[in-house]
Scaffold this active site. Structure first.
Site, short mmCIF file in Angstrom:
data_model
loop_
_atom_site.label_atom_id
_atom_site.label_comp_id
_atom_site.label_asym_id
_atom_site.label_seq_id
_atom_site.Cartn_x
_atom_site.Cartn_y
_atom_site.Cartn_z
N GLY A 67 16.20 31.79 60.16
CA GLY A 67 16.85 30.49 59.98
C GLY A 67 18.10 30.55 59.12
N ASP B 239 18.33 30.95 55.96
CA ASP B 239 18.18 32.04 54.98
C ASP B 239 18.79 33.33 55.55
OD1 ASP B 239 17.34 33.44 52.76
OD2 ASP B 239 15.21 33.43 53.28
N SER C 211 13.09 22.86 54.89
CA SER C 211 11.71 22.82 55.44
C SER C 211 11.59 22.30 56.87
CB SER C 211 10.76 21.98 54.55
OG SER C 211 10.36 22.71 53.40
#
Ligand code: AR6
Length: 171
Positions: A32, A34, A117
């Site tokens: 993702g 990150d 999230s």
């Protein structure tokens, strides 16, 4: 007065004081946003992250931006969605609050957030967006150094939905 901006795009391209990374508790990279941040920042980021020895859910830690246009990366760890009965809302609000507090502690003025999230960690997008907007809005009511908060939505649908939810908060 602080400003809130909502854009669609890739957070790794932004020339701001800090971009926020939706990391995991190891702080050693992942998929993702990150993965995108670590790829764009280069190996120096991973080296600095190793020295941080991880991060608890809801907390935030700051590093340099290395090859990114952003000066700093604020790494925060969002909650994994467990159905909503495991303090996810509080933990997600903590991510936004603690990231902003860290930015103020470092006298930063511009900060960009992804939708923490809502990808791999499975938090329902509408609920997560409401928490993000509420927490940032509340934080900006207090005096601090932040001049602009940018919400960066990756997909077009997320961007459109986020804008609608934001509008309901303005009323
Ligand atoms: N710019 C902005 N937003 C992005 C980008 C980007 N380049 N790439 C993805 N997004 P996720 P999480 C959006 O999964 O749910 C990692 O493996 C994406 O569309 O990145 O907090 C970590 O290491 C979504 O809306 O983060 C953790 O293990 C949002 O960013 C785990 O994933 C967050 O999606 C964290 O999961």
């Amino acid at each position: 007065m602080s400003e809130i901006t909502i854009i669609q795009g890739d957070i790794t391209t932004l020339k701001v004081d800090a971009i926020v990374n939706a990391a995991n508790s190891s702080l050693l990279g992942g998929g993702g946003v990150d993965g995108a941040i670590h790829r764009a920042a280069g190996a120096g980021l991973l080296k600095e992250c190793r020295a941080l020895h991880g991060c608890n859910t809801g907390d935030a830690k700051i590093t340099g931006g290395y090859n990114l246009p952003a000066r700093f990366v604020i790494h925060t760890v969002g909650p994994v969605w467990q159905g909503g009965k495991d303090k996810e809302a509080i933990l997600l609000a903590n991510c936004y609050h603690n990231s902003l507090q860290l930015a103020v502690d470092h006298h930063l003025q511009t900060i960009a957030f992804p939708a923490i999230s809502t990808g791999i960690y499975g938090y329902p997008f509408d609920q997560a967006s409401g928490i993000a907007i509420q927490t940032v809005t509340d934080f900006l009511k207090k005096p601090g150094t932040i001049r602009e908060v940018i919400f960066v939505l990756f997909g077009k649908q997320d961007y459109e939905t986020f804008k609608v939810i934001f509008t309901t908060f303005e009323k």
